[in-house]
Design a protein around this motif. Structure first.
Motif, PDB file in Angstrom:
ATOM      1  N   THR A   1      -7.018  -6.860  -3.412  1.00 46.92           N
ATOM      2  CA  THR A   1      -8.071  -8.291  -2.346  1.00 46.92           C
ATOM      3  C   THR A   1      -7.384  -7.734  -0.840  1.00 46.92           C
ATOM      4  OG1 THR A   1      -9.504  -9.873  -2.379  1.00 46.92           O
ATOM      5  CG2 THR A   1      -7.086 -10.378  -2.317  1.00 46.92           C
ATOM      6  N   LEU A   2      -8.827  -8.668  -0.150  1.00 52.53           N
ATOM      7  CA  LEU A   2      -8.888  -8.431   1.001  1.00 52.53           C
ATOM      8  C   LEU A   2      -8.677  -9.651   1.284  1.00 52.53           C
ATOM      9  CD1 LEU A   2     -10.614  -5.222   2.135  1.00 52.53           C
ATOM     10  CD2 LEU A   2      -8.076  -5.591   2.678  1.00 52.53           C
ATOM     11  N   PHE A   3      -9.183  -9.687   3.242  1.00 51.78           N
ATOM     12  CA  PHE A   3      -9.150 -11.550   3.503  1.00 51.78           C
ATOM     13  C   PHE A   3      -8.887 -12.690   2.724  1.00 51.78           C
ATOM     14  CE2 PHE A   3     -13.190  -8.796   3.468  1.00 51.78           C
ATOM     15  CZ  PHE A   3     -13.550  -8.378   5.373  1.00 51.78           C
ATOM     16  N   SER A   4      -7.746 -11.669   2.924  1.00 55.49           N
ATOM     17  CA  SER A   4      -5.744 -12.746   2.237  1.00 55.49           C
ATOM     18  C   SER A   4      -5.036 -13.091   3.010  1.00 55.49           C
ATOM     19  CB  SER A   4      -5.750 -12.944   0.292  1.00 55.49           C
ATOM     20  OG  SER A   4      -5.076 -13.339   0.452  1.00 55.49           O
ATOM     21  N   PRO A   5      -5.242 -14.161   3.580  1.00 59.05           N
ATOM     22  CA  PRO A   5      -3.689 -14.348   4.531  1.00 59.05           C
ATOM     23  C   PRO A   5      -2.250 -13.752   3.892  1.00 59.05           C
ATOM     24  CG  PRO A   5      -5.132 -16.382   4.947  1.00 59.05           C
ATOM     25  CD  PRO A   5      -5.143 -15.279   3.459  1.00 59.05           C
ATOM     26  N   LEU A   6      -2.319 -14.234   2.966  1.00 64.57           N
ATOM     27  CA  LEU A   6      -0.996 -13.922   1.529  1.00 64.57           C
ATOM     28  C   LEU A   6      -0.822 -12.405   1.879  1.00 64.57           C
ATOM     29  CD1 LEU A   6       1.723 -14.659   0.594  1.00 64.57           C
ATOM     30  CD2 LEU A   6      -0.142 -14.708  -1.819  1.00 64.57           C
ATOM     31  N   ILE A   7      -1.658 -12.169   1.465  1.00 70.93           N
ATOM     32  CA  ILE A   7      -2.056 -10.337   1.482  1.00 70.93           C
ATOM     33  C   ILE A   7      -1.786  -9.989   2.623  1.00 70.93           C
ATOM     34  CG2 ILE A   7      -3.316  -8.168   0.432  1.00 70.93           C
ATOM     35  CD1 ILE A   7      -1.938  -9.983  -1.705  1.00 70.93           C
ATOM     36  N   SER A   8      -2.203 -10.451   3.187  1.00 74.15           N
ATOM     37  CA  SER A   8      -1.990  -9.380   4.757  1.00 74.15           C
ATOM     38  C   SER A   8      -0.879  -9.865   5.434  1.00 74.15           C
ATOM     39  CB  SER A   8      -2.771 -10.616   5.690  1.00 74.15           C
ATOM     40  OG  SER A   8      -4.106 -10.330   6.032  1.00 74.15           O
TER      41      SER A   8
ATOM     42  N   CYS B   1       5.154  -4.674   4.593  1.00 69.51           N
ATOM     43  CA  CYS B   1       6.075  -3.400   4.278  1.00 69.51           C
ATOM     44  C   CYS B   1       5.675  -2.134   5.444  1.00 69.51           C
ATOM     45  CB  CYS B   1       4.008  -2.842   3.126  1.00 69.51           C
ATOM     46  SG  CYS B   1       4.616  -3.402   1.529  1.00 69.51           S
ATOM     47  N   LYS B   2       4.486  -2.480   5.900  1.00 68.82           N
ATOM     48  CA  LYS B   2       4.574  -1.417   7.857  1.00 68.82           C
ATOM     49  C   LYS B   2       5.925  -2.038   8.234  1.00 68.82           C
ATOM     50  CE  LYS B   2       2.257   0.897  10.618  1.00 68.82           C
ATOM     51  NZ  LYS B   2       2.305   2.391  10.139  1.00 68.82           N
TER      52      LYS B   2
ATOM     53  N   TYR C   1       8.891  -2.502   6.611  1.00 74.44           N
ATOM     54  CA  TYR C   1      10.161  -2.252   6.402  1.00 74.44           C
ATOM     55  C   TYR C   1       9.556  -0.556   6.326  1.00 74.44           C
ATOM     56  CZ  TYR C   1      12.238  -6.301   5.983  1.00 74.44           C
ATOM     57  OH  TYR C   1      12.906  -7.095   6.320  1.00 74.44           O
ATOM     58  N   GLN C   2       8.644  -0.231   6.840  1.00 70.88           N
ATOM     59  CA  GLN C   2       8.691   1.308   5.833  1.00 70.88           C
ATOM     60  C   GLN C   2       8.584   1.904   4.819  1.00 70.88           C
ATOM     61  OE1 GLN C   2      11.239   3.643   8.328  1.00 70.88           O
ATOM     62  NE2 GLN C   2      10.123   3.775  10.225  1.00 70.88           N
ATOM     63  N   VAL C   3       7.612   0.739   3.789  1.00 68.25           N
ATOM     64  CA  VAL C   3       7.717   1.183   2.576  1.00 68.25           C
ATOM     65  C   VAL C   3       5.693   1.157   2.218  1.00 68.25           C
ATOM     66  CG1 VAL C   3       7.583  -0.108  -0.079  1.00 68.25           C
ATOM     67  CG2 VAL C   3       9.257  -0.775   2.088  1.00 68.25           C
ATOM     68  N   PRO C   4       5.640   2.324   2.034  1.00 70.38           N
ATOM     69  CA  PRO C   4       4.000   3.089   1.608  1.00 70.38           C
ATOM     70  C   PRO C   4       2.866   1.544   0.395  1.00 70.38           C
ATOM     71  CG  PRO C   4       5.529   4.282   0.028  1.00 70.38           C
ATOM     72  CD  PRO C   4       6.263   3.276   1.276  1.00 70.38           C
ATOM     73  N   TYR C   5       2.186   1.784   0.840  1.00 71.54           N
ATOM     74  CA  TYR C   5       1.325   0.682   0.281  1.00 71.54           C
ATOM     75  C   TYR C   5      -0.122   1.322   0.000  1.00 71.54           C
ATOM     76  CZ  TYR C   5      -1.059  -1.330   4.438  1.00 71.54           C
ATOM     77  OH  TYR C   5      -1.141  -1.362   5.829  1.00 71.54           O
ATOM     78  N   VAL C   6      -0.518   0.536  -1.144  1.00 69.13           N
ATOM     79  CA  VAL C   6      -2.323   0.847  -1.749  1.00 69.13           C
ATOM     80  C   VAL C   6      -2.624  -0.457  -1.492  1.00 69.13           C
ATOM     81  CG1 VAL C   6      -3.296   2.052  -3.280  1.00 69.13           C
ATOM     82  CG2 VAL C   6      -1.112   3.282  -2.921  1.00 69.13           C
ATOM     83  N   ILE C   7      -3.809   0.108  -1.203  1.00 64.93           N
ATOM     84  CA  ILE C   7      -4.862  -1.429  -1.344  1.00 64.93           C
ATOM     85  C   ILE C   7      -6.227  -0.723  -2.062  1.00 64.93           C
ATOM     86  CG2 ILE C   7      -6.557  -2.808   0.053  1.00 64.93           C
ATOM     87  CD1 ILE C   7      -4.975  -2.094   2.760  1.00 64.93           C
TER      88      ILE C   7
ATOM     89  N   PHE D   1      -6.367  -3.093  11.107  1.00 62.25           N
ATOM     90  CA  PHE D   1      -4.996  -2.221  11.525  1.00 62.25           C
ATOM     91  C   PHE D   1      -4.221  -2.368  10.257  1.00 62.25           C
ATOM     92  CE2 PHE D   1      -0.955  -3.651  10.959  1.00 62.25           C
ATOM     93  CZ  PHE D   1       0.118  -2.109  11.672  1.00 62.25           C
ATOM     94  N   ALA D   2      -4.362  -2.960   8.701  1.00 57.16           N
ATOM     95  CA  ALA D   2      -4.039  -2.506   7.068  1.00 57.16           C
ATOM     96  C   ALA D   2      -4.624  -1.730   6.326  1.00 57.16           C
ATOM     97  CB  ALA D   2      -4.299  -4.299   6.922  1.00 57.16           C
ATOM     98  N   LEU D   3      -5.715  -1.187   6.685  1.00 54.27           N
ATOM     99  CA  LEU D   3      -6.116  -0.398   6.154  1.00 54.27           C
ATOM    100  C   LEU D   3      -5.591   0.743   7.092  1.00 54.27           C
ATOM    101  CD1 LEU D   3      -9.713  -2.309   5.544  1.00 54.27           C
ATOM    102  CD2 LEU D   3      -8.470  -1.502   3.932  1.00 54.27           C
ATOM    103  N   GLN D   4      -5.778   0.585   8.225  1.00 52.42           N
ATOM    104  CA  GLN D   4      -5.215   2.098   8.618  1.00 52.42           C
ATOM    105  C   GLN D   4      -3.888   2.494   8.537  1.00 52.42           C
ATOM    106  OE1 GLN D   4      -6.572   1.017  12.696  1.00 52.42           O
ATOM    107  NE2 GLN D   4      -8.443   2.029  12.643  1.00 52.42           N
TER     108      GLN D   4
END
Length: 393
Positions: free
Chosen positions: A98-105, A111-112, A114-120, A148-151
Motif C-alpha cells: 500500500t501507499l499513502f500510509s505514514p507507517l509505510i513511508s 530501507c533507504k 540502511y541500503q536494504v532494497p525494497y519493493v512496493i 521519493f519512495a517510488l523513485q
C-alpha cells in the motif's frame, strides 16, 4: 533468501491487501523462501485480539503484530518503527504493501538509510479514481513522500497492466513489474455447504442470488448497482442481492440509502463481513457475481467469484481485460444501464450463465494462483539481489 513483508494491517475488514500478503507468503514458502510478516493490531474501530511483539508461527511463515494508534485508515506504530530500525538489515529484501500510509513511508526511509532494497506493491493506490478521492491530501502527500519512495524502490509491482500504464502518467521511470494476484486452488476444490448461508439468512433460500462481495466504500460503485439492480428486479422478482463486506469508513448508511431511493431495498440483504465457511457458502449459493467498481488495483473478490464458477459481471474499473479476451467474464462500462443489461442477460439465461462460470473457473485455475505469482516474484527478488535486469512477464 530472507524476505520481510510489511502491511499496516491484517484485519479482514481492510479488504484484499491482507489476503494478498498471506497468499504471497504461502506461495513463497512453498518455494523454500524464508518469509516474515510485520503488521499492527489495527482492526477498523477496534484492535485485533492477538498477542503482540512475539513471532506467531503460521503455515511455514512467521508474523509479528505491534500495537498501534489507528483512526480510519490512519495507522502509526512506534513499536513497529523501533523494531524495523533494529532489524531491517537482517533481511535481503523488504516488500511493502500500500501507499499513502505514514507507517509505510517510515519503512521506506529506513530501507533507504540502511541500503536494504525494497519493493512496493501499490494495490491500486495510484489509479486515477483513487488519486482523485481526497485529492488535495493525496497530492500533497505524494509530493512530499511517495514520489521519493517510488523513485528509490528497487521496483514497483503492479497487479495488472492497466494499473501500470495509468501510473506512467505520474512522471517517474523506476523499473516496474506486473505480477497478478491469485487464489489458492485448494480453497475452491471442495464445494461448500450452502445451507450455512441459509441457516444464517433464511430469507435468501430459493432466491436467485446476485452477490456483491467487497468493502462498503464509495469506489465500489454501489450508487450504480442500486438503480441497476432495481431495474433488473422488476423483471426478475426472484432475484435477491447480497451486499457482503465490511464498512470501515462509515459508508454503510449512505450505501443503504441508494437502494432505498431506488425502491429495491426489500430485495437486498446487507450481511456485513462474511469470512471463512460462510463466505464460501455465499459464493456457492449465488447465481451471479457483480463488481460495479469505479476503480480497483486487481480485485481479490473477483478472482474468488470466478474461481467459484460464477458468471461475473464486472466493470472496466476492475482492470481485468484479460478475462474478457478469454471470454471468462462479462466486462461492462461503468454505468447503470450496462450493469443492469448484463445482470438481466444472465438472470434470463442461467444455463448460459453457468457456461460462463465454468470458463471463468478454468481460466483462474490455469493463470491466477498464488503459486504462479510466487514464482514470478522469486524471479524479481533474485534479479534485484544479483543486480540483473528485471524479468518481463
Amino acid at each position: 533468501m530472507k524476505i520481510l513483508l510489511v502491511t499496516p494491517y491484517m484485519g479482514e475488514v481492510y479488504g484484499g491487501i491482507p489476503r494478498t500478503v498471506v497468499g504471497i507468503a504461502k506461495g513463497l514458502v512453498r518455494l523454500g523462501i524464508a518469509i516474515d510478516i510485520i503488521t499492527t493490531n489495527a482492526n477498523n474501530f477496534c484492535k485485533l485480539p492477538i498477542p503482540l511483539n512475539v513471532w506467531i508461527e503460521e503455515e511455514g511463515y512467521r508474523i509479528k503484530y505491534f500495537s498501534c494508534f489507528n483512526k480510519n485508515d490512519f495507522i502509526i506504530s512506534s513499536s513497529l518503527i523501533g523494531w524495523i530500525l533494529n532489524n531491517v538489515q537482517s533481511y535481503d529484501i523488504v516488500h511493502t504493501n500500500t501507499l499513502f500510509s505514514p507507517l509505510i513511508s517510515v519503512i521506506h526511509w529506513t530501507c533507504k538509510a540502511y541500503q536494504v532494497p525494497y519493493v512496493i506493491t501499490t494495490h491500486g493506490m495510484l489509479e486515477p479514481w483513487a488519486l482523485s478521492y481526497k485529492v488535495w491530501k493525496k497530492k500533497l502527500y505524494y509530493s512530499l513522500f511517495e514520489k521519493f519512495a517510488l523513485q528509490s524502490a528497487s521496483t514497483i509491482q503492479f497487479c495488472c497492466e492497466t494499473e501500470a500504464n495509468n501510473a506512467k502518467a505520474l512522471g517517474w521511470n523506476q523499473p516496474t513489474v506486473i505480477v497478478y494476484n491469485g487464489i489458492h486452488h485448494e480453497d475452491f476444490e471442495i464445494p461448500p455447504e450452502t445451507e450455512l448461508l441459509f441457516d444464517e439468512f433464511p430469507s435468501l433460500k430459493n432466491k436467485n442470488i446476485v452477490l456483491f462481495l467487497g468493502r462498503i466504500d464509495p469506489k465500489k460503485g454501489l450508487d450504480l448497482l442500486a438503480p441497476a439492480f432495481a431495474k433488473v428486479h422488476r423483471h426478475f422478482p426472484q432475484a435477491h442481492l447480497i451486499v457482503a463486506g465490511p464498512d470501515n469508513t462509515g459508508f454503510s448508511s449512505t450505501a443503504q440509502s441508494y437502494f432505498l431511493q431506488a425502491g429495491c431495498i426489500n430485495a437486498v440483504t446487507f450481511t456485513g463481513l462474511l469470512t471463512g465457511s460462510l463466505k464460501y457458502a455465499a459464493l456457492a449459493a449465488a447465481s451471479i457475481y457483480v463488481a460495479p467498481s469505479y476503480s480497483e488495483g486487481f480485485s481479490m473478490s473477483v478472482l474468488e467469484g470466478m474461481a467459484s464458477g460464477l458468471p461475473c459481471v464486472i466493470t472496466t474499473g476492475c482492470n481485468f481485460p484479460e478475462a474478457a479476451k478469454a471470454d471468462a467474464a462479462c466486462i461492462v462500462d461503468t454505468n447503470v444501464d450496462s450493469i443492469s443489461d448484463a445482470l438481466a442477460k444472465y438472470l434470463g439465461n442461467l444455463e448460459q450463465a453457468k457456461e460462463l462460470g465454468n470458463r471463468a473457473r478454468q481460466f483462474i485455475f490455469q493463470n491466477y494462483t498464488w503459486d504462479v505469482a510466487a514464482r514470478k516474484l522469486l524471479q524479481v527478488y533474485t534479479a534485484i539481489l544479483n543486480q540483473q535486469p528485471l524479468p518481463k512477464f
